[in-house]
Design an enzyme around this catalytic site. Structure first.
Site, mmCIF file in Angstrom:
data_model
loop_
_atom_site.group_PDB
_atom_site.id
_atom_site.type_symbol
_atom_site.label_atom_id
_atom_site.label_comp_id
_atom_site.label_asym_id
_atom_site.label_seq_id
_atom_site.Cartn_x
_atom_site.Cartn_y
_atom_site.Cartn_z
ATOM 1 N N GLY A 176 27.018 -63.573 -110.149
ATOM 2 C CA GLY A 176 27.242 -62.851 -111.408
ATOM 3 C C GLY A 176 28.368 -63.431 -112.244
ATOM 4 N N SER A 177 28.632 -64.744 -112.107
ATOM 5 C CA SER A 177 29.721 -65.298 -112.931
ATOM 6 C C SER A 177 29.341 -65.307 -114.414
ATOM 7 C CB SER A 177 30.122 -66.699 -112.452
ATOM 8 O OG SER A 177 29.113 -67.637 -112.713
ATOM 9 N N ASN A 178 28.057 -65.448 -114.711
ATOM 10 C CA ASN A 178 27.641 -65.371 -116.126
ATOM 11 C C ASN A 178 27.746 -63.946 -116.655
ATOM 12 O OD1 ASN A 178 26.584 -68.035 -117.330
ATOM 13 N ND2 ASN A 178 25.787 -68.042 -115.240
ATOM 14 N N MET A 181 16.911 -64.681 -109.682
ATOM 15 C CA MET A 181 16.144 -65.730 -109.028
ATOM 16 C C MET A 181 14.764 -65.248 -108.574
ATOM 17 S SD MET A 181 18.293 -68.036 -109.593
ATOM 18 C CE MET A 181 17.811 -69.478 -108.653
ATOM 19 N N ILE A 224 10.589 -65.072 -109.910
ATOM 20 C CA ILE A 224 9.577 -65.370 -110.917
ATOM 21 C C ILE A 224 9.002 -64.040 -111.378
ATOM 22 C CG2 ILE A 224 7.297 -66.414 -111.275
ATOM 23 C CD1 ILE A 224 8.187 -68.633 -109.338
ATOM 24 N N ASN A 268 17.129 -66.300 -120.815
ATOM 25 C CA ASN A 268 17.497 -66.842 -119.501
ATOM 26 C C ASN A 268 18.441 -68.021 -119.685
ATOM 27 O OD1 ASN A 268 17.263 -67.236 -116.623
ATOM 28 N ND2 ASN A 268 15.885 -68.950 -117.008
ATOM 29 N N HIS A 272 19.323 -71.577 -117.622
ATOM 30 C CA HIS A 272 18.814 -72.425 -116.545
ATOM 31 C C HIS A 272 19.716 -73.650 -116.415
ATOM 32 C CE1 HIS A 272 15.940 -74.127 -113.772
ATOM 33 N NE2 HIS A 272 16.068 -75.273 -114.432
ATOM 34 N N SER A 302 20.781 -74.877 -120.166
ATOM 35 C CA SER A 302 19.989 -74.475 -121.340
ATOM 36 C C SER A 302 19.839 -72.958 -121.375
ATOM 37 C CB SER A 302 18.570 -75.062 -121.252
ATOM 38 O OG SER A 302 18.575 -76.453 -121.008
ATOM 39 N N THR A 350 9.173 -67.143 -121.676
ATOM 40 C CA THR A 350 7.724 -66.976 -121.857
ATOM 41 C C THR A 350 7.097 -67.054 -120.467
ATOM 42 O OG1 THR A 350 7.379 -69.349 -122.089
ATOM 43 C CG2 THR A 350 7.786 -68.108 -124.122
ATOM 44 N N GLU A 376 5.561 -69.361 -119.161
ATOM 45 C CA GLU A 376 5.701 -70.692 -118.559
ATOM 46 C C GLU A 376 7.072 -70.784 -117.877
ATOM 47 O OE1 GLU A 376 5.771 -75.342 -120.029
ATOM 48 O OE2 GLU A 376 5.421 -73.754 -121.481
ATOM 49 N N LEU A 377 7.109 -71.092 -116.581
ATOM 50 C CA LEU A 377 8.369 -71.080 -115.831
ATOM 51 C C LEU A 377 9.394 -72.029 -116.473
ATOM 52 C CD1 LEU A 377 9.988 -70.175 -113.274
ATOM 53 C CD2 LEU A 377 9.074 -72.232 -112.159
ATOM 54 N N ASP A 378 10.562 -71.487 -116.835
ATOM 55 C CA ASP A 378 11.642 -72.259 -117.464
ATOM 56 C C ASP A 378 11.133 -73.029 -118.684
ATOM 57 O OD1 ASP A 378 13.434 -71.371 -115.488
ATOM 58 O OD2 ASP A 378 12.881 -73.022 -114.157
HETATM 59 C C1 GAR Z 1 23.577 -70.039 -112.946
HETATM 60 O O1 GAR Z 1 24.112 -71.316 -112.816
HETATM 61 C C2 GAR Z 1 22.225 -70.084 -113.630
HETATM 62 O O2 GAR Z 1 22.089 -71.170 -114.485
HETATM 63 C C3 GAR Z 1 21.284 -70.214 -112.455
HETATM 64 O O3 GAR Z 1 21.838 -69.427 -111.452
HETATM 65 C C4 GAR Z 1 23.252 -69.449 -111.577
HETATM 66 C C5 GAR Z 1 23.751 -68.029 -111.423
HETATM 67 O O4 GAR Z 1 25.134 -67.995 -111.334
HETATM 68 N N1 GAR Z 1 19.980 -69.777 -112.806
HETATM 69 C C6 GAR Z 1 18.861 -70.321 -112.355
HETATM 70 O O5 GAR Z 1 18.839 -71.232 -111.560
HETATM 71 C C7 GAR Z 1 17.603 -69.692 -112.912
HETATM 72 N N2 GAR Z 1 16.471 -70.529 -112.653
HETATM 73 P P1 GAR Z 1 25.922 -66.626 -111.510
HETATM 74 O O6 GAR Z 1 25.243 -65.601 -110.601
HETATM 75 O O7 GAR Z 1 27.301 -66.948 -111.028
HETATM 76 O O8 GAR Z 1 25.850 -66.256 -112.947
#
Ligand code: GAR
Length: 216
Positions: A16-18, A94, A96, A111, A113, A140, A145, A147-149
């Site tokens: 959850g750092s984002n 994480m 789909i 999202n 990625h 990014s 949509t 379509e995955l990523d």
């Molecule tokens: C992030 O780096 C994000 O880009 C990635 O998971 C990490 C989550 O970090 N997402 C994916 O790979 C999605 N396909 P966080 O939990 O510290 O935010």
């Protein structure tokens, strides 16, 4: 609930750092949103604690308790909709998602990625960039949509791949950028500056012909 702030629900699976970057940006007055809930498919996700500490409802819906992807997504959708978000933010979620879930949130689902899409969809993006000998890598933000990523990309941040890089070192460098570009993209949406119609996105009324490159 704060009046007039743009309502958001954040979905996570891990650290959850984002999510934290958005909580912090909001606390600094730089992100005019109200995170009405954080939901994780993994009850042990450390990000749930980050939400609780910020006074945000933190909910776990364990996907392992469901017999199918469809039934999990239906339960997730019902929970998300209780909070009536205008935007659903996938922040390291994480799973789909089913086409039904994605369709329900058309242009309201975003999202991040960890690659310079369309390169390296899926998992292990940092190691794949190192193994390919790439000189640069990045992250990014895109609308989701079916379509995955694959949905329309809003903004990308580029980072160099250094000769001694491990996947972990590269991930950290990428995440430092994620914590800047994800709150920025959400801010543009909250302010009504960034809009999506199908595969077309506009910023300040101008169609984006290619992703915005952060920092340049
Ligand atoms: C992030 O780096 C994000 O880009 C990635 O998971 C990490 C989550 O970090 N997402 C994916 O790979 C999605 N396909 P966080 O939990 O510290 O935010």
């Amino acid at each position: 609930m704060t009046k007039d702030a743009f309502p958001v629900v954040v979905l996570i699976s891990g650290s959850g750092s984002n999510l934290q970057a958005m909580i912090d940006a909001q606390a600094r007055g730089e992100l005019p949103i109200e995170i009405r809930a954080t939901i994780s498919n993994d009850p042990s996700a450390p990000g749930l604690e980050r939400a609780r500490r910020a006074g945000i409802p933190a909910i776990a819906i364990d996907h392992k308790q469901f017999s199918s992807r469809e039934s999990f997504d239906a339960a997730l959708q019902a929970e998300v909709d209780r909070y009536a978000p205008e935007l659903v933010v996938l922040a390291g979620f994480m799973r789909i998602l089913t086409p039904e879930f994605v369709a329900h949130y058309t242009c309201r689902l975003i999202n991040i990625h960890p690659s310079l899409l369309p390169k390296y969809r899926g998992l292990n993006t940092h190691q794949r960039a190192i193994d390919a000998g790439d000189a640069e890598h990045g992250t990014s933000v895109h609308f989701v949509t079916t379509e995955l990523d694959g949905g329309p990309i809003v903004i990308q941040a580029h980072v160099p791949v250094l000769p001694a890089d491990t996947a972990q070192a590269l991930r950290q460098r990428v995440q430092d950028q994620e914590h800047l570009i994800y709150p920025l993209a959400v801010r543009w949406i909250a302010e009504g500056r960034l809009q999506c119609q199908g595969n077309r996105i506009t910023l300040d009324g101008k169609e984006l012909a290619s992703p915005i490159r952060y920092g340049s």
